[in-house]
Design an enzyme around this catalytic site. Sequence first.
Site, PDB file in Angstrom:
ATOM      1  N   TYR A 157      33.936 -26.996 -96.062  1.00  0.00           N
ATOM      2  CA  TYR A 157      33.848 -26.141 -94.911  1.00  0.00           C
ATOM      3  C   TYR A 157      32.576 -25.577 -94.664  1.00  0.00           C
ATOM      4  O   TYR A 157      31.696 -25.382 -93.688  1.00  0.00           O
ATOM      5  CB  TYR A 157      34.862 -25.056 -95.100  1.00  0.00           C
ATOM      6  CG  TYR A 157      34.736 -23.630 -94.130  1.00  0.00           C
ATOM      7  CD1 TYR A 157      35.437 -24.034 -93.062  1.00  0.00           C
ATOM      8  CD2 TYR A 157      34.221 -22.609 -94.355  1.00  0.00           C
ATOM      9  CE1 TYR A 157      35.521 -22.840 -91.966  1.00  0.00           C
ATOM     10  CE2 TYR A 157      34.085 -21.559 -93.704  1.00  0.00           C
ATOM     11  CZ  TYR A 157      34.767 -21.968 -92.363  1.00  0.00           C
ATOM     12  OH  TYR A 157      34.596 -20.633 -91.392  1.00  0.00           O
ATOM     13  N   SER A 160      30.439 -28.128 -93.174  1.00  0.00           N
ATOM     14  CA  SER A 160      30.574 -28.411 -91.654  1.00  0.00           C
ATOM     15  C   SER A 160      29.765 -27.359 -90.942  1.00  0.00           C
ATOM     16  O   SER A 160      29.469 -27.382 -89.847  1.00  0.00           O
ATOM     17  CB  SER A 160      31.981 -28.312 -91.284  1.00  0.00           C
ATOM     18  OG  SER A 160      32.669 -26.988 -91.656  1.00  0.00           O
ATOM     19  N   THR A 192      42.384 -12.964 -89.652  1.00  0.00           N
ATOM     20  CA  THR A 192      43.127 -13.655 -88.639  1.00  0.00           C
ATOM     21  C   THR A 192      44.139 -14.632 -89.258  1.00  0.00           C
ATOM     22  O   THR A 192      44.228 -14.548 -90.624  1.00  0.00           O
ATOM     23  CB  THR A 192      42.049 -14.788 -88.099  1.00  0.00           C
ATOM     24  OG1 THR A 192      41.629 -15.574 -89.170  1.00  0.00           O
ATOM     25  CG2 THR A 192      40.763 -14.087 -87.332  1.00  0.00           C
TER      26      THR A 192
END
Length: 261
Positions: A157, A160, A192
């Site tokens: 992650y 990226s 979220t």
Amino acid sequence: MSKRKIKNSRAIVTGSSSGIGRAVALELARCGASVVIVARREDRLRQLADEITAVGGRVEIVAGDITNAEVRDRAIDIATSRFGGLDILINNAGIGASGLFEHADPDRLRRIFEVNFFALVEMTRAALPALKQGVDPIVVNVSSILGHRGVPHNSEYSASKFAVQGFSESIRAEFARDGIDVLVVSPGTTETEFFDSVIECTGKPSWPEHAAVSSDEVARRTVRAIRLGRHEIIPYRWGRLLCRLNRISPGLVDRLMARYV
Ligand code: NDP
């Protein structure tokens, strides 16, 4: 002083079925923008479209996977055919995974890069001709604090989001001659569905939890930064602190991070 008017602008927001993208789309609509909302979950997009319509906004739905070129092209076609153009592109769709690099397979890395990086880059490429014709155009790339500082259990992650950072800085210089701004939003822990939708969780860092900010707060700050023509925002206090500490003493942060594996 405000650089850009949101009222009557035309926007695309990817990953707008939940979280930050949803809140940004709603905030833009409240400020008078027409919005194309894009994500895979059509039922969620329909709910959001009803909310946008209720606040008097114009909205179009594109349900599909952002890694698919046809879906990206459809979003741009709809912005130009229904709204007459495109001024604001928000590349927000993103996924994550958690766990040590040595326990992950190559597929995890590729899946994350397909959504977080390649789709964002190709959406930008496809939208460029429309943005060049836009009014005060801007590309907004939603990155992360982990695009400024790598942390354990998040190597794919983080990589990226570093890629998003490098890409954004490069195109910011290139797009300047066409009058297109590039804003990078680097949220920290935000309330979220992100952490419930990780594609794989084989482990987590053990650091102390800091209070999350709301997606509405991130959306307000993002729309404000769009208005002001800012290049970078980190809408999270602990994130700003971590980035500052990492600039001053990266070795200290390396040692701290190693304790949380
Ligand atoms: P959510 O999981 O709530 O939202 C992610 C959005 O991306 C959803 O709307 C999802 O829609 C969409 N999405 C995911 N994969 C695809 C795909 N293949 N095609 C189309 N849409 C897709 O998380 P957040 O709101 O938190 O995430 C938004 C961005 O913020 C991401 O880029 C994330 O990396 C970044 N971020 C989030 C942080 C946090 O703490 N929450 C911290 C730092 C950065 P659907 O499933 O319907 O397709």
